[in-house]
Design a protein around this motif. Structure first.
Motif, PDB file in Angstrom:
ATOM      1  N   VAL A 468       0.841  -1.200   0.000  1.00  0.00           N
ATOM      2  CA  VAL A 468       0.000   0.000   0.000  1.00  0.00           C
ATOM      3  C   VAL A 468       0.875   1.249   0.000  1.00  0.00           C
ATOM      4  O   VAL A 468       0.552   2.249  -0.639  1.00  0.00           O
ATOM      5  CB  VAL A 468      -0.944  -0.006   1.222  1.00  0.00           C
ATOM      6  CG1 VAL A 468      -1.826   1.246   1.236  1.00  0.00           C
ATOM      7  CG2 VAL A 468      -1.815  -1.254   1.214  1.00  0.00           C
ATOM      8  N   TYR A 469       2.018   1.194   0.721  1.00  0.00           N
ATOM      9  CA  TYR A 469       2.967   2.309   0.761  1.00  0.00           C
ATOM     10  C   TYR A 469       3.420   2.674  -0.657  1.00  0.00           C
ATOM     11  O   TYR A 469       3.440   3.847  -1.044  1.00  0.00           O
ATOM     12  CB  TYR A 469       4.169   1.924   1.618  1.00  0.00           C
ATOM     13  CG  TYR A 469       5.291   2.946   1.634  1.00  0.00           C
ATOM     14  CD1 TYR A 469       5.254   4.032   2.509  1.00  0.00           C
ATOM     15  CD2 TYR A 469       6.380   2.814   0.780  1.00  0.00           C
ATOM     16  CE1 TYR A 469       6.279   4.978   2.520  1.00  0.00           C
ATOM     17  CE2 TYR A 469       7.416   3.746   0.774  1.00  0.00           C
ATOM     18  CZ  TYR A 469       7.345   4.832   1.657  1.00  0.00           C
ATOM     19  OH  TYR A 469       8.356   5.765   1.664  1.00  0.00           O
ATOM     20  N   ALA A 470       3.750   1.636  -1.464  1.00  0.00           N
ATOM     21  CA  ALA A 470       4.194   1.875  -2.843  1.00  0.00           C
ATOM     22  C   ALA A 470       3.062   2.490  -3.668  1.00  0.00           C
ATOM     23  O   ALA A 470       3.302   3.354  -4.515  1.00  0.00           O
ATOM     24  CB  ALA A 470       4.662   0.565  -3.471  1.00  0.00           C
ATOM     25  N   TYR A 471       1.856   2.060  -3.401  1.00  0.00           N
ATOM     26  CA  TYR A 471       0.702   2.592  -4.140  1.00  0.00           C
ATOM     27  C   TYR A 471       0.497   4.076  -3.835  1.00  0.00           C
ATOM     28  O   TYR A 471       0.196   4.878  -4.716  1.00  0.00           O
ATOM     29  CB  TYR A 471      -0.548   1.787  -3.764  1.00  0.00           C
ATOM     30  CG  TYR A 471      -1.805   2.200  -4.496  1.00  0.00           C
ATOM     31  CD1 TYR A 471      -2.140   1.641  -5.722  1.00  0.00           C
ATOM     32  CD2 TYR A 471      -2.672   3.151  -3.956  1.00  0.00           C
ATOM     33  CE1 TYR A 471      -3.292   2.013  -6.405  1.00  0.00           C
ATOM     34  CE2 TYR A 471      -3.822   3.544  -4.619  1.00  0.00           C
ATOM     35  CZ  TYR A 471      -4.127   2.963  -5.848  1.00  0.00           C
ATOM     36  OH  TYR A 471      -5.265   3.342  -6.506  1.00  0.00           O
ATOM     37  N   LEU A 472       0.656   4.453  -2.556  1.00  0.00           N
ATOM     38  CA  LEU A 472       0.451   5.843  -2.147  1.00  0.00           C
ATOM     39  C   LEU A 472       1.553   6.768  -2.636  1.00  0.00           C
ATOM     40  O   LEU A 472       1.349   7.974  -2.791  1.00  0.00           O
ATOM     41  CB  LEU A 472       0.344   5.934  -0.614  1.00  0.00           C
ATOM     42  CG  LEU A 472      -0.820   5.187   0.042  1.00  0.00           C
ATOM     43  CD1 LEU A 472      -0.732   5.301   1.557  1.00  0.00           C
ATOM     44  CD2 LEU A 472      -2.151   5.718  -0.451  1.00  0.00           C
ATOM     45  N   LYS A 474       3.434   6.232  -5.550  1.00  0.00           N
ATOM     46  CA  LYS A 474       3.752   6.138  -6.976  1.00  0.00           C
ATOM     47  C   LYS A 474       3.265   7.373  -7.741  1.00  0.00           C
ATOM     48  O   LYS A 474       2.307   8.043  -7.348  1.00  0.00           O
ATOM     49  CB  LYS A 474       3.117   4.876  -7.568  1.00  0.00           C
ATOM     50  CG  LYS A 474       1.613   4.958  -7.724  1.00  0.00           C
ATOM     51  CD  LYS A 474       1.059   3.734  -8.435  1.00  0.00           C
ATOM     52  CE  LYS A 474      -0.460   3.869  -8.637  1.00  0.00           C
ATOM     53  NZ  LYS A 474      -1.011   2.723  -9.353  1.00  0.00           N
ATOM     54  N   GLY A 475       3.962   7.668  -8.869  1.00  0.00           N
ATOM     55  CA  GLY A 475       3.541   8.750  -9.750  1.00  0.00           C
ATOM     56  C   GLY A 475       4.143  10.091  -9.383  1.00  0.00           C
ATOM     57  O   GLY A 475       4.553  10.334  -8.240  1.00  0.00           O
ATOM     58  N   GLN A 480      -0.252  10.769  -1.896  1.00  0.00           N
ATOM     59  CA  GLN A 480       0.179  11.561  -0.733  1.00  0.00           C
ATOM     60  C   GLN A 480       0.171  13.056  -1.065  1.00  0.00           C
ATOM     61  O   GLN A 480      -0.292  13.879  -0.258  1.00  0.00           O
ATOM     62  CB  GLN A 480       1.581  11.113  -0.308  1.00  0.00           C
ATOM     63  CG  GLN A 480       2.073  11.754   0.985  1.00  0.00           C
ATOM     64  CD  GLN A 480       3.503  11.350   1.307  1.00  0.00           C
ATOM     65  OE1 GLN A 480       4.279  10.999   0.425  1.00  0.00           O
ATOM     66  NE2 GLN A 480       3.847  11.348   2.589  1.00  0.00           N
ATOM     67  N   LYS A 481       0.639  13.409  -2.260  1.00  0.00           N
ATOM     68  CA  LYS A 481       0.640  14.814  -2.664  1.00  0.00           C
ATOM     69  C   LYS A 481      -0.782  15.338  -2.890  1.00  0.00           C
ATOM     70  O   LYS A 481      -1.089  16.488  -2.588  1.00  0.00           O
ATOM     71  CB  LYS A 481       1.485  14.994  -3.926  1.00  0.00           C
ATOM     72  CG  LYS A 481       2.983  14.817  -3.690  1.00  0.00           C
ATOM     73  CD  LYS A 481       3.777  14.995  -4.975  1.00  0.00           C
ATOM     74  CE  LYS A 481       5.275  14.822  -4.708  1.00  0.00           C
ATOM     75  NZ  LYS A 481       6.058  14.907  -5.980  1.00  0.00           N
ATOM     76  N   LYS A 482      -1.643  14.485  -3.421  1.00  0.00           N
ATOM     77  CA  LYS A 482      -3.037  14.881  -3.623  1.00  0.00           C
ATOM     78  C   LYS A 482      -3.693  15.228  -2.288  1.00  0.00           C
ATOM     79  O   LYS A 482      -4.476  16.173  -2.194  1.00  0.00           O
ATOM     80  CB  LYS A 482      -3.815  13.763  -4.320  1.00  0.00           C
ATOM     81  CG  LYS A 482      -3.436  13.559  -5.774  1.00  0.00           C
ATOM     82  CD  LYS A 482      -4.234  12.421  -6.395  1.00  0.00           C
ATOM     83  CE  LYS A 482      -3.820  12.200  -7.851  1.00  0.00           C
ATOM     84  NZ  LYS A 482      -4.545  11.062  -8.467  1.00  0.00           N
TER      85      LYS A 482
END
Length: 516
Positions: A468-472, A474-475, A480-482
């Motif tokens: 889940v950490y990688a999902y949050l 990515k990009g 997290q930035k959103k």
């Protein structure tokens, strides 16, 4: 109210989503292979009479015989039977329906053996689609629903919707219909006919009479079991019943279907043709308009409301059970009774939406949070009725019992909508099922929103499983930035290999775990 219809057309089915104020309230799937739709008319053959049930089983071509109860025969069954026999007799000349002599109505307390017999051919209409292991439920009370009226062959009665309250308007509509309807046709005037001119009513009536002519024409060459006339497809039915001034947009993913819908709307609401738009975007249409995300959040055993309240929805063979839970929704400034009322009122609105969205029918029992004061129970009952008033399906709501239970019966005409939102677990390699990662992130988002906006927490730290950490993270613009752009606060995210996939925890700026 702002209404939008999002239509995703594929080779195998058409999927239709109805949005009210941007919120998904109804979803329909119209499969191209679906041969049994409510409103379809068949020439069936009586297979078996069941005197004990006062009913008959009729072969309409489905793998299981259709069920026909005596109470579904309609008072004019003898006239219908007479007309059917004359049409099937091989006569080449068309029967003049306006001069057709109607038979005497049957008694409401009669026996089905007095009306039907085995191997008899009978004209029937599908009242309920096949559900589970049951065949279709049918009726011999033929009707054709239009935009403003419902046409009833073999009758001369004119009825007006009870929702039209003005006595002058009711008399005006009855007078207009009586002046334009042919002999041997009854009419039910729908609510949307209020204030309409005779030209609009006459246009609607003419279209319905054409459909009856189709039945008459095909019946002369029919041999049971066979479909005589199909009901409108699901898209057209929804547009016919729902289209109003509050309907703003109809977005369609297929150009041919968009043209068909424009033609259909042009028949009864030419000024609304421009609301139909063909969608040409790169993304799937449901993803573009946020329907997919709402489906993921709205289906499943547990439904979470944005404020933290959640519902548990269980389905059994006999009934549906819904349990209301307050979650972390507690206002310390209010008493327990006030908090319970607030939670129940918010849950009632979501429950009404869930019943429409899933098209749940039969008996529904809702376990609201207990309230001691009778006036609060009355408020909840009234609020539930107000929310359910938006539902087109027939329903009955009983007041809360002493145990805080509210009982609802809701008409079921189609199989319940059930969408699976589970996917294979990447950790256990398919030995179990879990929520999709996107749905887990939505749940985390709701709790972050509550912690920041309701509890004004600062310095939040979120600990999650590495996957889940990688999902949050990515990009270029990560999840997290959103969150930072939306809440104007940075949420620190940490990974922990000790967590299982669905586990996550929040800590405050002091490093203490926040219990939710």
């Amino acid at each position: 109210m702002d209404k939008e219809l999002i239509i995703d057309s594929r080779s195998s089915e058409v999927e239709i989503a109805l949005l009210e104020e941007g919120q998904l309230v109804e979803i329909h799937k119209d499969k191209n292979s679906n041969n049994y739709s409510v409103g379809d008319i068949y020439l069936g053959r009586v297979r078996k009479i069941m005197p004990g049930l006062n009913a008959a089983f009729v072969d309409v071509g489905y793998e299981r015989d259709a069920f026909l109860h005596y109470l579904d025969l309609g008072a004019q069954i003898r006239s219908l039977d007479k007309y059917t026999k004359q049409s099937l007799s091989g006569r080449k000349d068309k029967i003049d329906f306006s001069s057709f002599e109607l038979e005497k109505d049957i008694e409401k307390t009669g026996k089905i053996t007095e009306v039907l017999k085995p191997n008899q051919q009978v004209l029937v209409q599908v009242a309920k689609e096949p559900i589970s292991s049951k065949g279709p439920r049918i009726s011999t009370e033929i009707s054709f629903a239009g935009r403003y009226i419902v046409l009833l062959p073999f009758s001369n009665k004119i009825s007006v919707s009870q929702k039209i309250k003005s006595s002058d308007e009711r008399k005006r509509l009855k007078r207009l219909i009586n002046s334009i309807k042919p002999q041997n046709f009854g009419v039910i005037i729908r609510t949307v006919a209020e204030g309409k001119k005779v030209a609009e009513l006459h246009s609607d009536l003419s279209q319905l009479l054409e459909r009856w002519d189709q039945v008459s024409g095909k019946l002369t060459k029919a041999k049971a079991p066979v479909k005589v006339v199909s009901e409108l497809d699901r898209t057209s039915t929804i547009l016919r019943d729902l289209l109003s001034e509050s309907f703003n947009h109809v977005h369609v993913s297929d150009s041919d279907l968009a043209s068909e819908i424009k033609t259909f709307i042009g028949g009864f609401a030419p000024d609304k043709i421009n609301i139909v738009k063909e969608y040409k975007g790169a993304k799937p249409i449901f993803e573009q308009f946020g329907v997919d995300k709402q489906i993921k959040n709205s289906f499943g055993k547990i439904v979470t409301i944005k404020s933290g309240i959640y519902l548990i929805i269980e389905h059994t063979e006999a009934l549906h059970v819904i349990d209301v839970n307050s979650g972390h929704r507690v206002n310390k400034e209010k008493s327990q009774e006030e908090n319970a009322l607030s939670v129940n009122l918010e849950a009632a609105a979501e429950i009404a939406r869930q019943l429409r969205l899933r098209d749940m029918g039969g008996i529904i029992v809702i376990d609201f949070i207990d309230m001691a004061q009778a006036q609060n129970r009355r408020k909840l009952y009234q609020h539930m009725k107000d929310e359910m008033a938006k539902d087109r399906a027939k329903h009955t709501i009983l007041p809360p019992t002493k145990f805080g239970l509210v009982q609802i019966t809701r008409q079921r005409v189609r199989p319940e909508m059930n969408i699976s939102i589970l996917e294979q677990c990447p950790v256990c390699a398919g030995t179990g099922e879990i929520k999709p990662s996107s749905l887990l992130v939505d749940e985390i988002y709701n709790k972050i929103s509550y912690l920041i906006q309701e509890q004004n927490e600062r310095g939040l730290t979120l600990s999650v499983h590495p996957y889940v950490y990688a999902y949050l993270k990515k990009g270029f613009i990560s999840q997290q930035k959103k969150w930072f752009f939306e809440f104007k606060r940075w949420i620190k995210v940490k990974e922990s290999t000790a967590f299982h996939f669905l586990e996550y925890r929040f800590c405050n700026k002091s490093g203490e775990e926040i219990k939710l």
